[in-house]
Scaffold this active site. Sequence first.
Site, PDB file in Angstrom:
ATOM      1  CE  LYS A 192      19.200   7.680  79.621  1.00 46.47           C
ATOM      2  NZ  LYS A 192      19.340   6.869  80.824  1.00 46.47           N
ATOM      3  CE1 TYR A 247      21.686   9.175  77.375  1.00 44.15           C
ATOM      4  CE2 TYR A 247      21.359  11.534  77.036  1.00 44.15           C
ATOM      5  CZ  TYR A 247      21.509  10.452  77.888  1.00 44.15           C
ATOM      6  OH  TYR A 247      21.473  10.640  79.256  1.00 44.15           O
ATOM      7  CB  SER A 306      18.456  12.674  79.758  1.00 44.52           C
ATOM      8  OG  SER A 306      19.120  13.741  79.139  1.00 44.52           O
TER       9      SER A 306
HETATM   10  N1  LIG Z   1      25.848  12.787  83.754  1.00 39.52           N
HETATM   11  C1  LIG Z   1      24.860  13.577  83.309  1.00 39.52           C
HETATM   12  O1  LIG Z   1      25.014  14.799  83.165  1.00 39.52           O
HETATM   13  C2  LIG Z   1      23.501  12.978  82.989  1.00 39.52           C
HETATM   14  C3  LIG Z   1      22.494  13.841  82.543  1.00 39.52           C
HETATM   15  C4  LIG Z   1      21.240  13.298  82.260  1.00 39.52           C
HETATM   16  C5  LIG Z   1      21.019  11.943  82.439  1.00 39.52           C
HETATM   17  N2  LIG Z   1      22.008  11.135  82.844  1.00 39.52           N
HETATM   18  C6  LIG Z   1      21.723   9.695  83.011  1.00 39.52           C
HETATM   19  O2  LIG Z   1      22.145   9.296  84.303  1.00 39.52           O
HETATM   20  C7  LIG Z   1      22.609   7.946  84.298  1.00 39.52           C
HETATM   21  C8  LIG Z   1      23.993   7.878  84.874  1.00 39.52           C
HETATM   22  O3  LIG Z   1      24.874   8.706  84.130  1.00 39.52           O
HETATM   23  P1  LIG Z   1      26.398   8.835  84.534  1.00 39.52           P
HETATM   24  O4  LIG Z   1      26.881  10.154  84.086  1.00 39.52           O
HETATM   25  O5  LIG Z   1      26.547   8.424  85.948  1.00 39.52           O
HETATM   26  O6  LIG Z   1      27.038   7.722  83.570  1.00 39.52           O
HETATM   27  P2  LIG Z   1      28.167   6.650  83.892  1.00 39.52           P
HETATM   28  O7  LIG Z   1      28.660   6.160  82.586  1.00 39.52           O
HETATM   29  O8  LIG Z   1      29.151   7.198  84.844  1.00 39.52           O
HETATM   30  O9  LIG Z   1      27.352   5.490  84.619  1.00 39.52           O
HETATM   31  C9  LIG Z   1      26.628   4.516  83.923  1.00 39.52           C
HETATM   32  C10 LIG Z   1      26.824   3.181  84.651  1.00 39.52           C
HETATM   33  O10 LIG Z   1      26.072   2.169  83.969  1.00 39.52           O
HETATM   34  C11 LIG Z   1      26.894   1.025  83.790  1.00 39.52           C
HETATM   35  N3  LIG Z   1      26.429   0.341  82.570  1.00 39.52           N
HETATM   36  C12 LIG Z   1      26.517   0.778  81.283  1.00 39.52           C
HETATM   37  N4  LIG Z   1      26.001  -0.136  80.453  1.00 39.52           N
HETATM   38  C13 LIG Z   1      25.559  -1.164  81.218  1.00 39.52           C
HETATM   39  C14 LIG Z   1      24.945  -2.412  80.928  1.00 39.52           C
HETATM   40  N5  LIG Z   1      24.671  -2.786  79.666  1.00 39.52           N
HETATM   41  N6  LIG Z   1      24.639  -3.233  81.964  1.00 39.52           N
HETATM   42  C15 LIG Z   1      24.912  -2.870  83.253  1.00 39.52           C
HETATM   43  N7  LIG Z   1      25.517  -1.703  83.583  1.00 39.52           N
HETATM   44  C16 LIG Z   1      25.834  -0.873  82.572  1.00 39.52           C
HETATM   45  C17 LIG Z   1      28.308   1.575  83.660  1.00 39.52           C
HETATM   46  O11 LIG Z   1      29.313   0.630  83.974  1.00 39.52           O
HETATM   47  C18 LIG Z   1      28.271   2.721  84.662  1.00 39.52           C
HETATM   48  O12 LIG Z   1      28.631   2.285  85.964  1.00 39.52           O
HETATM   49  C19 LIG Z   1      22.540   7.494  82.839  1.00 39.52           C
HETATM   50  O13 LIG Z   1      21.326   6.780  82.675  1.00 39.52           O
HETATM   51  C20 LIG Z   1      22.493   8.794  82.064  1.00 39.52           C
HETATM   52  O14 LIG Z   1      21.827   8.640  80.849  1.00 39.52           O
HETATM   53  C21 LIG Z   1      23.259  11.609  83.142  1.00 39.52           C
END
Ligand SMILES: NC(=O)c1ccc[n+]([C@@H]2O[C@H](COP(=O)([O-])OP(=O)(O)OC[C@H]3O[C@@H](n4cnc5c(N)ncnc54)[C@H](O)[C@@H]3O)[C@@H](O)[C@H]2O)c1
Length: 333
Positions: A147, A143, A119
Amino acid sequence: MKSSVCVTGGAGYVGSQTVWALRDRGVPVVVYDNLSTGHREHLPPDVPVVVGDVRDEAALQNCFAKHKVRAVVHCAAVALVGESMRAPSMYWSINVGGTAALTGAAMACGVKAIVFSSSAAVYGEALQIPINERHPKEPINPYGRSKHVAEQVLEDARAAGGPAWIAFRYFNAAGGDSKGRTGEDHEPETHLIPNILKVAQSMKQGGVVSPVKLFGGDYPTEDGTCERDYIHTEDLAEAHIRGVEYLLAGGQSGAFNLGTGQGRSLLAMVRAARTVTGVDIPYQITARRPGDPAQLVADADLAWQELGWRAKNSSLRHILDTAWRWMQRGDGA
Ligand SMILES: NC(=O)c1ccc[n+]([C@@H]2O[C@H](COP(=O)([O-])OP(=O)(O)OC[C@H]3O[C@@H](n4cnc5c(N)ncnc54)[C@H](O)[C@@H]3O)[C@@H](O)[C@H]2O)c1
């Protein structure tokens, strides 16, 4: 059986888009997810889903062995900045401990590559705009710190003979699948675009609405509201596929920013959402929120030079059109 790509957190917002993109290309995929925030129904029905925790190294090993996993796209995480400040140990446990368990299982099973969802939060306050990968890494919340440390877990595992890795530092993920198969679905929802669109949807349905809150109108930006770099999840999915291919072809491990290089103000998003929805979405500019930098914009040239990737589907119009269509699913839209 052909080898497959495992997407941890594959039932989530970014993960499910990546799963659809892999499947559209005929790549065998398996999802590993505990379904805490993910949705099985947003996935292709024929993709196997292993329900498990990313900290469970033995369960990961079983999954990798059973599905002949060669590469992992590691999206599983907890990802809410505010929550990370209230419950930091959960962030260290899942985001750092989960990545450590994953690298352990990957090493035991001979997995060759890990592409990790990192991120822009690893950078902390922007010292210059746009932000490139050499920018100091001084995250300002648990957070972002989790990361940053998870990236180092991957680096250490590689030094010990583990999988090659890429950390993709996304800026703001946005939009929905062009074919309406998946999109953003979080509870609570903390992201700007779905929250703007929810107001539009309620107004369309005749509900009582509160204006969208825009935090801070006195930033040193063109219209005084914060600027962010919104990148469509389809562009993120494409980057992940290229990342896997690059590593499996012997590419060097490292971190890459994923963004468009263009900042969009909060007000610009509201205006564009009004055009797309045809609803006069009300907004209210309130006080600044602590920790919100004025601008966060990516320099993503490195991904272009090394991976041949750049954002192609991240126009404001496409982001909002697809997000709006996704929000209206089931409304006969
Ligand atoms: N959405 C954004 O703008 C954004 C920006 C930067 C980074 N990210 C990173 O991208 C990734 C996905 O983000 P997102 O927005 O799709 O989030 P999200 O919450 O929609 O998806 C996360 C997934 O991980 C699963 N999960 C959570 N804890 C878990 C565990 N202990 N064991 C197994 N599965 C688990 C959840 O069920 C979910 O399906 C994350 O790592 C997040 O930090 C997202």
